[in-house]
Design a protein around this motif. Structure first.
Motif, PDB file in Angstrom:
ATOM      1  N   THR A 170       1.118  -1.218  -0.101  1.00 47.97           N
ATOM      2  CA  THR A 170      -0.152   0.127  -0.136  1.00 47.97           C
ATOM      3  C   THR A 170       0.698   1.319   0.069  1.00 47.97           C
ATOM      4  O   THR A 170       0.265   2.088  -0.289  1.00 47.97           O
ATOM      5  N   ALA A 193      -7.004  -3.185  -0.480  1.00 48.05           N
ATOM      6  CA  ALA A 193      -7.795  -2.446  -1.280  1.00 48.05           C
ATOM      7  C   ALA A 193      -8.289  -1.195  -0.651  1.00 48.05           C
ATOM      8  O   ALA A 193      -7.939   0.353  -1.006  1.00 48.05           O
ATOM      9  N   GLU A 235      -5.512   1.156   0.413  1.00 51.74           N
ATOM     10  CA  GLU A 235      -4.972   2.056  -0.417  1.00 51.74           C
ATOM     11  C   GLU A 235      -5.954   3.069  -0.898  1.00 51.74           C
ATOM     12  O   GLU A 235      -5.407   4.291  -1.174  1.00 51.74           O
TER      13      GLU A 235
END
Length: 330
Positions: A16, A51, A54
């Motif tokens: 990340t 995800a 991020e």
């Protein structure tokens, strides 16, 4: 990445671009929790959590708060909502930065005192209503104590600064200078003296008389027709060019006409002479007299604030049209 695989916090940090402490902080803040922990207490994250982290990193770089990010991740707010909110915030920040830049630039240029800096900051932050009130007060004082024609006062007052919602630093600098001048009693008196002398000495009484003002108003649509034709590239020697020239000469020869005096005769020689005057006007327009008076400075600052230079009168085009119209129609 394997959708079913779990990743240790170090792997998550590398994937990340966040630090391990940041990943740990977001978990403790309840923003993105680990999927599970190992018997030894190590946090494990799946692909979905990575995800979300991020996305958290991206939104934080856009200055989103943790509460806003929680709302987006929980589905309570959309990314579109968040973007709209932050775009509005950025617009306000940009406006403040432009205002500060304008004040700082003016300070450097004028070597201002502390009191002047406070005033400049106030002027830069005025509302539309406050700006309009200042300009109204300026023109009221300029026209008080003598009797300028009402129509001329209206014409002068139409030259108003219109600061847009998102002004540039240059527009703000021009507004600060204009507002300082408009508040200055000495500047107001200087403009008042200039206009008083222009209207009461030499040809001033004639030019400011009601019949002459009527005549000048009658010339406005003809001048607009000439500007439109020049803007569209109409050939001066075309039928339309002749029509504009005829209208201009018809107006000009009738200015001083009376029942006893028919006015100036319309001759080819007069049209050529008028064309020469137009070219002289064009030269004056390109190189206005220097130094400029206080009213010229006011008008220049209004133009700078509005950032829309007034359209120049097409002296050369009209001169060419007048010359062409001096010849017999083909």
């Amino acid at each position: 990445m394997d959708m079913n695989e779990l990743y240790a916090i170090g792997d998550v940090a590398r994937r990340t671009g966040l630090s391990v402490s940041a990943v740990r902080y977001y978990a403790e803040a309840g923003v993105v929790m680990p999927v599970t922990t190992t018997p030894a207490g190590h946090r494990l994250y799946d692909v979905s959590a990575i995800a979300r982290l991020e996305l958290v990193r991206t939104l934080r770089e856009l200055d989103a708060s943790l509460d806003e990010i929680r709302q987006v991740l929980a589905g309570e707010a959309t990314l579109r909502d968040l973007a709209a909110t932050h775009l509005a915030l950025l617009a306000r920040q940009e406006a403040r930065l432009r205002s500060r830049r304008a004040v700082l630039s003016t300070i450097l240029r004028q070597d201002s005192t502390a009191g002047q800096v406070t005033l400049m900051h106030k002027l830069a932050g005025m509302t539309d209503e406050e700006r309009d009130r200042l300009i109204d007060e300026f023109w009221t004082e300029v026209s008080t104590g003598w009797e300028p024609p009402t129509r001329m006062v209206e014409w002068w007052g139409r030259a108003r600064p219109e600061l847009p919602d998102h002004p540039t630093a240059a527009q703000l600098e021009a507004w600060i200078e204009l507002a300082e001048l408009a508040r200055d009693p000495e500047f107001r008196q200087a403009v008042r003296r200039e206009l008083y002398e222009a209207c009461t000495t030499g040809a001033g009484p004639l030019m400011s008389s009601a019949p002459m003002l009527d005549s000048l108003e009658a010339a406005t649509p003809i001048g607009e027709a000439a500007m439109e034709a020049a803007r569209e590239g109409v050939p001066p020697d075309s039928p339309r060019g002749r029509e504009v020239a005829d209208r201009w000469i018809g107006w000009l020869t009738g200015i001083f006409a009376t029942p006893e005096n028919p006015g100036i005769p319309d001759t080819p020689e007069f049209r050529i002479e008028t064309a020469d005057h137009m070219l002289a006007g064009a030269e004056w327009d390109r190189t206005p007299p220097d130094p400029a008076g206080p009213l010229d400075r006011y008008m220049a600052l209004v133009t700078a604030v509005n950032d829309v230079p007034p359209e120049r009168f097409p002296y050369e085009w009209l001169a060419a049209a007048l010359r062409a119209s001096a010849q017999p129609a083909r």
